[in-house]
Design an enzyme around this catalytic site. Structure first.
Site, PDB file in Angstrom:
ATOM      1  N   ALA A  28       0.812  -1.218   0.000  1.00 43.32           N
ATOM      2  CA  ALA A  28       0.000   0.000   0.000  1.00 43.32           C
ATOM      3  C   ALA A  28       0.847   1.271   0.000  1.00 43.32           C
ATOM      4  CB  ALA A  28      -0.923  -0.018   1.218  1.00 43.32           C
ATOM      5  N   ILE A 108      -4.899  -3.143  -4.382  1.00 37.09           N
ATOM      6  CA  ILE A 108      -6.175  -3.441  -5.038  1.00 37.09           C
ATOM      7  C   ILE A 108      -6.619  -2.259  -5.891  1.00 37.09           C
ATOM      8  CG2 ILE A 108      -6.922  -5.008  -3.193  1.00 37.09           C
ATOM      9  CD1 ILE A 108      -8.625  -2.591  -2.121  1.00 37.09           C
ATOM     10  N   HIS A 126      -4.094  -9.741  -3.805  1.00 32.09           N
ATOM     11  CA  HIS A 126      -5.266  -9.490  -2.958  1.00 32.09           C
ATOM     12  C   HIS A 126      -6.448  -8.967  -3.762  1.00 32.09           C
ATOM     13  CE1 HIS A 126      -2.336  -9.176   0.697  1.00 32.09           C
ATOM     14  NE2 HIS A 126      -2.587 -10.413   0.340  1.00 32.09           N
ATOM     15  N   CYS A 137     -21.747 -17.104  -8.530  1.00 29.29           N
ATOM     16  CA  CYS A 137     -21.709 -17.318  -9.987  1.00 29.29           C
ATOM     17  C   CYS A 137     -20.617 -16.500 -10.674  1.00 29.29           C
ATOM     18  CB  CYS A 137     -23.068 -17.034 -10.620  1.00 29.29           C
ATOM     19  SG  CYS A 137     -23.512 -15.273 -10.679  1.00 29.29           S
ATOM     20  N   SER A 200       5.758  -1.874   1.684  1.00 25.90           N
ATOM     21  CA  SER A 200       4.989  -2.920   2.376  1.00 25.90           C
ATOM     22  C   SER A 200       5.565  -3.134   3.764  1.00 25.90           C
ATOM     23  CB  SER A 200       5.027  -4.238   1.595  1.00 25.90           C
ATOM     24  OG  SER A 200       4.375  -5.248   2.349  1.00 25.90           O
TER      25      SER A 200
HETATM   26  P1  NAD Z   1       0.781  -1.668   5.122  1.00 28.28           P
HETATM   27  O1  NAD Z   1      -0.160  -0.544   5.377  1.00 28.28           O
HETATM   28  O2  NAD Z   1       0.846  -2.773   6.104  1.00 28.28           O
HETATM   29  O3  NAD Z   1       2.266  -1.077   5.012  1.00 28.28           O
HETATM   30  C1  NAD Z   1       2.574   0.015   4.187  1.00 28.28           C
HETATM   31  C2  NAD Z   1       4.019   0.386   4.458  1.00 28.28           C
HETATM   32  O4  NAD Z   1       4.393   1.385   3.521  1.00 28.28           O
HETATM   33  C3  NAD Z   1       4.233   0.981   5.852  1.00 28.28           C
HETATM   34  O5  NAD Z   1       5.266   0.260   6.505  1.00 28.28           O
HETATM   35  C4  NAD Z   1       4.653   2.433   5.582  1.00 28.28           C
HETATM   36  O6  NAD Z   1       5.684   2.863   6.449  1.00 28.28           O
HETATM   37  C5  NAD Z   1       5.162   2.389   4.175  1.00 28.28           C
HETATM   38  N1  NAD Z   1       4.940   3.605   3.400  1.00 28.28           N
HETATM   39  C6  NAD Z   1       3.777   4.280   3.245  1.00 28.28           C
HETATM   40  N2  NAD Z   1       3.937   5.287   2.356  1.00 28.28           N
HETATM   41  C7  NAD Z   1       5.236   5.252   1.965  1.00 28.28           C
HETATM   42  C8  NAD Z   1       6.011   6.032   1.070  1.00 28.28           C
HETATM   43  N3  NAD Z   1       5.475   7.036   0.381  1.00 28.28           N
HETATM   44  N4  NAD Z   1       7.336   5.739   0.920  1.00 28.28           N
HETATM   45  C9  NAD Z   1       7.900   4.707   1.634  1.00 28.28           C
HETATM   46  N5  NAD Z   1       7.203   3.920   2.467  1.00 28.28           N
HETATM   47  C10 NAD Z   1       5.888   4.188   2.635  1.00 28.28           C
HETATM   48  O7  NAD Z   1       0.474  -2.203   3.665  1.00 28.28           O
HETATM   49  P2  NAD Z   1       0.797  -3.622   2.983  1.00 28.28           P
HETATM   50  O8  NAD Z   1       2.103  -4.138   3.446  1.00 28.28           O
HETATM   51  O9  NAD Z   1       0.506  -3.457   1.547  1.00 28.28           O
HETATM   52  O10 NAD Z   1      -0.256  -4.660   3.564  1.00 28.28           O
HETATM   53  C11 NAD Z   1      -1.560  -4.397   3.904  1.00 28.28           C
HETATM   54  C12 NAD Z   1      -2.672  -4.655   2.921  1.00 28.28           C
HETATM   55  O11 NAD Z   1      -3.067  -3.400   2.528  1.00 28.28           O
HETATM   56  C13 NAD Z   1      -2.528  -5.344   1.638  1.00 28.28           C
HETATM   57  O12 NAD Z   1      -3.140  -6.551   1.713  1.00 28.28           O
HETATM   58  C14 NAD Z   1      -3.332  -4.478   0.624  1.00 28.28           C
HETATM   59  O13 NAD Z   1      -4.290  -5.280  -0.021  1.00 28.28           O
HETATM   60  C15 NAD Z   1      -4.002  -3.494   1.464  1.00 28.28           C
HETATM   61  N6  NAD Z   1      -4.189  -2.093   1.028  1.00 28.28           N
HETATM   62  C16 NAD Z   1      -4.076  -1.724  -0.277  1.00 28.28           C
HETATM   63  C17 NAD Z   1      -4.253  -0.385  -0.619  1.00 28.28           C
HETATM   64  C18 NAD Z   1      -4.128  -0.026  -2.076  1.00 28.28           C
HETATM   65  O14 NAD Z   1      -4.505  -0.802  -2.931  1.00 28.28           O
HETATM   66  N7  NAD Z   1      -3.586   1.145  -2.393  1.00 28.28           N
HETATM   67  C19 NAD Z   1      -4.496   0.591   0.345  1.00 28.28           C
HETATM   68  C20 NAD Z   1      -4.617   0.163   1.695  1.00 28.28           C
HETATM   69  C21 NAD Z   1      -4.456  -1.177   2.027  1.00 28.28           C
END
Ligand code: NAD
Length: 254
Positions: A28, A108, A126, A137, A200
């Site tokens: 994310a 997503i 995801h 369906c 992540s």
């Molecule tokens: P997470 O929220 O757990 O981690 C995000 C990480 O990114 C954090 O550690 C944060 O410090 C870092 N971060 C945020 N912005 C940053 C930047 N600009 N530069 C550097 N680092 C940055 O997210 P994750 O690990 O993807 O896991 C959580 C779940 O979040 C996934 O399953 C996903 O499906 C879902 N998700 C997706 C979205 C999207 O599609 N954009 C948004 C929210 C959550």
């Protein structure tokens, strides 16, 4: 940050240019610079404001399903109005140059595809939050029509074709991972010489096992993430800086 020291953008650039089969693994954090909040960033992450809805609760209770839709339409606007940022564009350049064949994403939001990467080169672990499907369906539903129904009736009804439950095409906690996407991700990891992990927390499994597997198979690991991650000790290079400016500068992408 000096250009010569390890952990610098120059070091990142050197390692990216030396690699031939890069897999980019995103979370994310790659999309926060597009205005989409992540889950776990302190203060701004969605989970500092609301608890995620597990799949079994969604299935069991209509009220929970309607709450899930309410959240989707309240917060989903960030996804609909978002466009790719410098980090997405830098990743797209790695793909266009042929040095990265596959982007594995937990996101997503569809922004890697919107940045110009062919959909078959983006593995969505995801799912995708820009449309919905019937869980029985598999009929596809567009969110605009569902939002109109929700606004008018205050709820989303079952599938008009089969009576099944309609759900955003994302993978919720407790929901089975998509078999095809998992197989594609595994094949890409098996073949890579560098795994570049962007934005992540590496705390959602099984997705977070892929960068770890790359290291086990002998690939290099680069992590760009504001906060520390459990895989940092395995990384050949870790940068705690913003993804867009860091990767954009390393690859000369504006
Ligand atoms: P997470 O929220 O757990 O981690 C995000 C990480 O990114 C954090 O550690 C944060 O410090 C870092 N971060 C945020 N912005 C940053 C930047 N600009 N530069 C550097 N680092 C940055 O997210 P994750 O690990 O993807 O896991 C959580 C779940 O979040 C996934 O399953 C996903 O499906 C879902 N998700 C997706 C979205 C999207 O599609 N954009 C948004 C929210 C959550």
């Amino acid at each position: 940050m000096s250009a010569a020291e390890p952990g610098s953008v120059a070091d990142l650039r050197r390692r990216l240019l030396a690699a031939e089969r890069i897999v980019v693994f995103t979370g994310a954090g790659v999309s926060t610079e597009s205005g989409i909040p992540d889950f776990r960033s302190p203060g701004t992450g969605l989970w500092s404001r609301m608890r995620p809805i597990p799949f079994d609760e969604f299935l069991a209770d209509d009220a929970v399903r309607q709450e899930s839709w309410r959240r989707r339409f309240e917060h989903g606007g960030a996804i609909e109005s978002a466009s790719p940022n410098r980090g997405h564009r830098a990743v797209a350049q790695l793909v266009a140059e042929g040095r990265c064949h596959t982007v594995i994403t937990q996101n997503i939001d569809g922004l890697h595809q919107a940045s110009g990467i062919a959909p078959q080169q983006v593995v969505e672990l995801h799912g995708n939050g820009t449309y919905a499907t019937c869980l029985s369906c598999e009929q596809r539903f567009e969110l605009d029509a569902l939002e109109a129904q929700f606004d008018a009736a205050g709820r989303i009804d079952p599938c008009p074709s089969c009576g099944g439950i309609i759900k955003a095409a994302t993978i919720s906690f407790g929901q089975a991972m998509p078999i095809g996407a998992m197989a594609l991700a595994e094949a890409a990891i098996n073949d890579c010489d560098l795994c570049l992990t962007l934005g992540s927390s590496l705390s959602v499994f099984p997705a977070a096992a892929f960068p770890q597997r790359a290291v086990e198979l002998g690939a290099s690991l680069i992590i760009i993430n504001r906060e520390e991650t459990p895989l940092d000790p395995l990384a050949d290079l870790r940068l705690g800086t913003e993804i867009g400016p860091t990767l954009g500068e390393a690859l000369a992408v504006g």
